[in-house]
Design a protein around this motif. Structure first.
Motif, PDB file in Angstrom:
ATOM      1  N   MET A 184      12.999  55.702  20.849  1.00  0.00           N
ATOM      2  CA  MET A 184      12.724  54.345  20.278  1.00  0.00           C
ATOM      3  C   MET A 184      11.670  53.747  21.206  1.00  0.00           C
ATOM      4  N   GLN A 185      11.492  53.878  22.348  1.00  0.00           N
ATOM      5  CA  GLN A 185      10.281  53.511  23.072  1.00  0.00           C
ATOM      6  C   GLN A 185       9.030  54.034  22.501  1.00  0.00           C
ATOM      7  N   ILE A 186       8.941  55.397  22.219  1.00  0.00           N
ATOM      8  CA  ILE A 186       7.887  55.870  21.375  1.00  0.00           C
ATOM      9  C   ILE A 186       7.439  55.126  20.179  1.00  0.00           C
ATOM     10  N   TYR A 187       8.575  55.150  19.506  1.00  0.00           N
ATOM     11  CA  TYR A 187       8.364  54.384  18.200  1.00  0.00           C
ATOM     12  C   TYR A 187       7.764  53.203  18.100  1.00  0.00           C
ATOM     13  N   GLN A 188       8.426  52.363  19.144  1.00  0.00           N
ATOM     14  CA  GLN A 188       8.065  50.733  19.445  1.00  0.00           C
ATOM     15  C   GLN A 188       6.553  50.700  19.845  1.00  0.00           C
ATOM     16  N   GLN A 189       6.113  51.682  20.755  1.00  0.00           N
ATOM     17  CA  GLN A 189       4.967  51.622  21.315  1.00  0.00           C
ATOM     18  C   GLN A 189       3.718  51.923  20.119  1.00  0.00           C
ATOM     19  N   ILE A 190       4.060  52.863  19.608  1.00  0.00           N
ATOM     20  CA  ILE A 190       3.183  53.231  18.325  1.00  0.00           C
ATOM     21  C   ILE A 190       3.082  52.011  17.277  1.00  0.00           C
ATOM     22  N   LEU A 191       4.414  51.492  16.908  1.00  0.00           N
ATOM     23  CA  LEU A 191       4.497  50.286  16.059  1.00  0.00           C
ATOM     24  C   LEU A 191       3.522  49.271  16.399  1.00  0.00           C
ATOM     25  N   SER A 192       3.676  48.922  17.842  1.00  0.00           N
ATOM     26  CA  SER A 192       2.924  47.802  18.319  1.00  0.00           C
ATOM     27  C   SER A 192       1.460  47.857  18.128  1.00  0.00           C
ATOM     28  N   GLN A 193       1.085  49.333  18.329  1.00  0.00           N
ATOM     29  CA  GLN A 193      -0.416  49.554  18.048  1.00  0.00           C
ATOM     30  C   GLN A 193      -0.795  49.183  16.678  1.00  0.00           C
ATOM     31  N   ILE A 194      -0.013  49.786  15.764  1.00  0.00           N
ATOM     32  CA  ILE A 194      -0.150  49.601  14.214  1.00  0.00           C
ATOM     33  C   ILE A 194      -0.326  47.893  14.015  1.00  0.00           C
ATOM     34  N   GLU A 195       0.817  47.247  14.643  1.00  0.00           N
ATOM     35  CA  GLU A 195       0.822  45.913  14.234  1.00  0.00           C
ATOM     36  C   GLU A 195      -0.328  45.020  14.823  1.00  0.00           C
ATOM     37  N   SER A 196      -0.820  45.360  15.887  1.00  0.00           N
ATOM     38  CA  SER A 196      -1.807  44.873  16.736  1.00  0.00           C
ATOM     39  C   SER A 196      -3.406  45.136  16.201  1.00  0.00           C
ATOM     40  N   GLY A 197      -3.258  46.348  15.216  1.00  0.00           N
ATOM     41  CA  GLY A 197      -4.538  46.515  14.810  1.00  0.00           C
ATOM     42  C   GLY A 197      -5.186  47.701  15.493  1.00  0.00           C
ATOM     43  N   THR A 198      -4.700  47.970  16.504  1.00  0.00           N
ATOM     44  CA  THR A 198      -5.178  49.391  17.379  1.00  0.00           C
ATOM     45  C   THR A 198      -5.302  50.458  16.370  1.00  0.00           C
ATOM     46  N   PHE A 199      -4.487  50.672  15.589  1.00  0.00           N
ATOM     47  CA  PHE A 199      -4.603  51.542  14.626  1.00  0.00           C
ATOM     48  C   PHE A 199      -4.283  50.834  13.205  1.00  0.00           C
ATOM     49  N   LYS A 200      -5.502  50.974  12.376  1.00  0.00           N
ATOM     50  CA  LYS A 200      -5.743  50.200  11.185  1.00  0.00           C
ATOM     51  C   LYS A 200      -5.092  51.086  10.178  1.00  0.00           C
ATOM     52  N   VAL A 201      -4.658  50.458   8.833  1.00  0.00           N
ATOM     53  CA  VAL A 201      -4.437  51.115   7.608  1.00  0.00           C
ATOM     54  C   VAL A 201      -5.593  51.954   7.506  1.00  0.00           C
ATOM     55  N   GLY A 202      -5.261  53.307   7.192  1.00  0.00           N
ATOM     56  CA  GLY A 202      -6.101  54.401   6.786  1.00  0.00           C
ATOM     57  C   GLY A 202      -6.496  55.069   8.074  1.00  0.00           C
ATOM     58  N   ASP A 203      -6.244  54.689   9.495  1.00  0.00           N
ATOM     59  CA  ASP A 203      -6.415  55.485  10.591  1.00  0.00           C
ATOM     60  C   ASP A 203      -5.682  56.391  10.612  1.00  0.00           C
ATOM     61  N   LYS A 204      -6.177  57.713  11.211  1.00  0.00           N
ATOM     62  CA  LYS A 204      -5.420  58.777  11.603  1.00  0.00           C
ATOM     63  C   LYS A 204      -4.980  58.473  12.984  1.00  0.00           C
ATOM     64  N   LEU A 205      -3.529  58.741  13.163  1.00  0.00           N
ATOM     65  CA  LEU A 205      -3.020  58.966  14.367  1.00  0.00           C
ATOM     66  C   LEU A 205      -3.525  60.192  15.026  1.00  0.00           C
ATOM     67  N   PRO A 206      -3.067  60.108  16.724  1.00  0.00           N
ATOM     68  CA  PRO A 206      -3.523  61.321  17.236  1.00  0.00           C
ATOM     69  C   PRO A 206      -2.496  62.305  16.972  1.00  0.00           C
ATOM     70  N   ALA A 207      -2.931  63.686  17.395  1.00  0.00           N
ATOM     71  CA  ALA A 207      -2.075  64.849  17.008  1.00  0.00           C
ATOM     72  C   ALA A 207      -0.935  64.871  17.587  1.00  0.00           C
ATOM     73  N   GLU A 208       0.191  65.510  17.424  1.00  0.00           N
ATOM     74  CA  GLU A 208       1.331  65.510  18.142  1.00  0.00           C
ATOM     75  C   GLU A 208       0.991  66.232  19.401  1.00  0.00           C
ATOM     76  N   ARG A 209       0.068  67.085  19.429  1.00  0.00           N
ATOM     77  CA  ARG A 209       0.013  67.421  21.030  1.00  0.00           C
ATOM     78  C   ARG A 209      -0.462  66.336  21.908  1.00  0.00           C
ATOM     79  N   GLU A 210      -1.585  65.639  21.397  1.00  0.00           N
ATOM     80  CA  GLU A 210      -1.974  64.644  22.157  1.00  0.00           C
ATOM     81  C   GLU A 210      -1.012  63.378  22.392  1.00  0.00           C
ATOM     82  N   LEU A 211       0.142  63.333  21.331  1.00  0.00           N
ATOM     83  CA  LEU A 211       1.017  62.096  21.806  1.00  0.00           C
ATOM     84  C   LEU A 211       1.997  62.813  22.766  1.00  0.00           C
ATOM     85  N   CYS A 212       2.181  64.057  22.678  1.00  0.00           N
ATOM     86  CA  CYS A 212       3.165  64.656  23.702  1.00  0.00           C
ATOM     87  C   CYS A 212       2.586  64.371  25.225  1.00  0.00           C
TER      88      CYS A 212
END
Length: 220
Positions: free
Chosen positions: A1-29
């Protein structure tokens, strides 16, 4: 849930914009200091809620900064969908979805399903039922079908269940009860085991039985 919330906050704040590619699983790990399992669970939850989508072999992209539940562009009026209609659709469509999931699921997708059922087992042993885990399991089965229409139908079913107050009332009187928790877990475990064994007939039969039991329990 913490990981979910942190990624979501980055999407909602515009750090990750619509159409942007998220980091690979390995990078997120590496970023969160965890194994792949919780990363995949967080990404599955984000996809289930309409924030991201995945492209086979390419990665994960931002789809929206609003959840499906809050979207006003859905063509279905979920508030008008009855519990009977939800069960009727599930009884007929989910055995069909799992047929294609058995045929097309990748090893990675099966690993996600296994991690989700392990999470459900932990929750059951703790004496709790978490709807989101159940929903994620069925949604990820739809994803494994590699059919966008099946995926969207499953997403619509889940949103209808979230919006339908009577559905939640019925659910809280059944699967949350101690005598149904273990039964519900065992049915889901059999479903995932059939997918792992690539047993199309068994998976379809068990899903059909699970849906019939769902109907019987809800209207017992």
């Amino acid at each position: 849930m913490q990981i979910y919330q942190q990624i979501l906050s980055q999407i909602e704040s515009g750090t990750f914009k619509v159409g942007d590619k998220l980091p690979a699983e390995r990078e997120l790990c590496e970023q969160f200091g965890v194994s792949r399992a919780p990363i995949r669970q967080a990404l599955s939850a984000l996809e289930l809620n309409g924030f991201i989508y995945s492209r086979q072999g390419e990665g994960v992209y931002v789809k929206s900064n609003q959840s499906l539940a809050s979207s006003t562009q859905d063509p279905i009026s979920f508030n008008s969908v009855s519990p009977e209609e939800i069960v009727e659709v599930r009884m007929n469509i989910e055995p069909l979805i799992i047929k294609f999931a058995v045929q097309r699921a990748t090893d990675e997708e099966i690993a996600v399903l296994r991690a989700t059922i392990d999470k459900m087992e932990q929750e059951t042993k703790s004496g709790v039922y978490v709807p989101e885990t159940d929903e994620a399991l069925h949604y990820n089965i739809a994803k494994a079908s590699h059919n966008e229409l099946f995926i969207n139908i499953m997403s619509a079913i889940i949103n209808a269940m979230k919006k339908q107050e009577m559905w939640q009332f019925i659910r809280d009187r059944t699967v949350t009860r101690p005598d149904y928790l273990e039964v519900n877990l065992n049915e889901h475990k059999q479903i995932i085991e059939a997918i792992e064994k690539r047993d199309e007939k068994k998976a379809t039969d068990i899903m059909s039985k699970h849906m019939q039991n769902l109907y019987d329990r809800y209207w017992k």
